[in-house]
Design an enzyme around this catalytic site. Structure first.
Site, PDB file in Angstrom:
ATOM      1  N   HIS A   1      -1.207   5.754   7.267  1.00  0.00           N
ATOM      2  CA  HIS A   1      -0.219   5.676   5.845  1.00  0.00           C
ATOM      3  C   HIS A   1       0.127   7.196   5.639  1.00  0.00           C
ATOM      4  O   HIS A   1      -0.466   8.129   6.041  1.00  0.00           O
ATOM      5  CB  HIS A   1      -1.345   5.155   4.521  1.00  0.00           C
ATOM      6  CG  HIS A   1      -1.256   3.514   4.660  1.00  0.00           C
ATOM      7  ND1 HIS A   1      -2.351   2.860   5.617  1.00  0.00           N
ATOM      8  CD2 HIS A   1      -0.689   2.588   3.827  1.00  0.00           C
ATOM      9  CE1 HIS A   1      -1.929   1.655   5.263  1.00  0.00           C
ATOM     10  NE2 HIS A   1      -1.042   1.447   4.263  1.00  0.00           N
TER      11      HIS A   1
ATOM     12  N   SER B   1       0.946  -1.177   0.007  1.00  0.00           N
ATOM     13  CA  SER B   1       0.163   0.036   0.107  1.00  0.00           C
ATOM     14  C   SER B   1       1.020   1.386   0.014  1.00  0.00           C
ATOM     15  O   SER B   1       0.435   2.272  -0.425  1.00  0.00           O
ATOM     16  CB  SER B   1      -0.743   0.165   1.289  1.00  0.00           C
ATOM     17  OG  SER B   1      -0.091  -0.246   2.363  1.00  0.00           O
TER      18      SER B   1
END
Length: 266
Positions: free
Chosen positions: A248, A42
């Site tokens: 993230h 990711s």
């Protein structure tokens, strides 16, 4: 006096022409003939940035898309996928990797280390429970992940033997300069132990990348002072909508964190 100025003018002109002559090859050395492929998880698919789409949650605002937009390579393919582990790279990404690829970037290993479950467990558990989860992840990082990385890097070399491969690490998620991290923020003890786990993982990734003959780029310096809980974070904290953005990089993290780290490696 006039002759002296004239001579100085001629000298300046000569130096300018010499500089342009020396600089010309560098200016011509672009990426317009380069086939670029992004592999990994990711952090390479662009989760956390705007514009995610598809099952792999790829975004053009992640570092691979931003690098391609700035450098305009001959071709750009993003095969990275959210949630990918080393086995997924070998089985689901490398088969689609062109053997003529000349530049490959990758982030991988975080999911093999149980990144998501460890961080979420620390978010809801006690300091002691968090330390135990990180200790369990540490065992995997030290014992099983080196072999998984070796197998993955070897598979990349077999498929694209002439490619320059840049392996990027993971940032320290949390700022630890203050004991406070807001109402929903983690304790200082949790943040420190999670950062220690990330540092260990990066050390292993760097070692195995070097053994494979790949270039490793550490992103910790670029993210220093901009972890979760900092005044200007480059990472998303716990996010409800969309939940996958949690822990993230945000758009700034990809632009000012990962992109400069890649550029410095190249």
């Amino acid at each position: 006096m006039g002759r002296r100025l004239s001579r100085l003018g001629c000298l300046a002109t000569f130096v300018s022409l010499l500089t342009l002559t020396i600089a010309a090859p560098a200016a011509a050395a672009g990426y317009d003939s380069t086939d670029y492929v992004a592999l990994g998880d990711s952090y390479s698919s662009g989760v956390g940035a705007p514009g995610q789409s598809g099952l792999c949650l790829r975004s053009s605002q992640g570092y691979p898309g931003r690098w391609a937009a700035a450098n305009k390579p001959k071709s750009f393919t993003n095969l990275a996928c959210s949630g990918a582990e080393t086995g997924d790279v070998r089985n689901l990404q490398i088969p689609f990797l062109s053997s003529s690829a000349e530049l490959i970037t990758i982030t991988i290993g975080g999911n093999d280390a149980g990144f998501a479950s460890t961080v979420i467990g620390c978010q809801v558990g006690t300091d002691a429970a968090c330390a135990a989860k990180v200790a369990s992840a540490r065992t995997d990082i030290e014992n099983s992940i080196p072999g998984k990385l070796d197998a993955t890097y070897a598979a990349i070399k077999r498929k694209a033997p002439n490619a320059e491969v840049v392996v990027l690490g993971y940032p320290q998620l949390f700022d630890t300069s203050s004991a406070s991290c807001g109402i929903a923020g983690m304790s200082l003890a949790k943040r420190r132990v999670l950062n220690e786990g990330a540092r260990l993982l990066n050390d292993v990734i760097e070692g195995r990348a070097g053994a494979a003959g790949f270039t490793y780029s550490d992103v910790e310096d670029e993210f220093a002072g901009h972890g979760i809980c900092a005044s200007s974070p480059y990472l998303n904290g716990l996010t409800v909508i969309p939940p996958q953005n949690s822990f993230h990089p945000n758009a700034t993290g990809y632009t000012r964190g990962y992109l400069p780290a890649l550029n410095s490696a190249l």
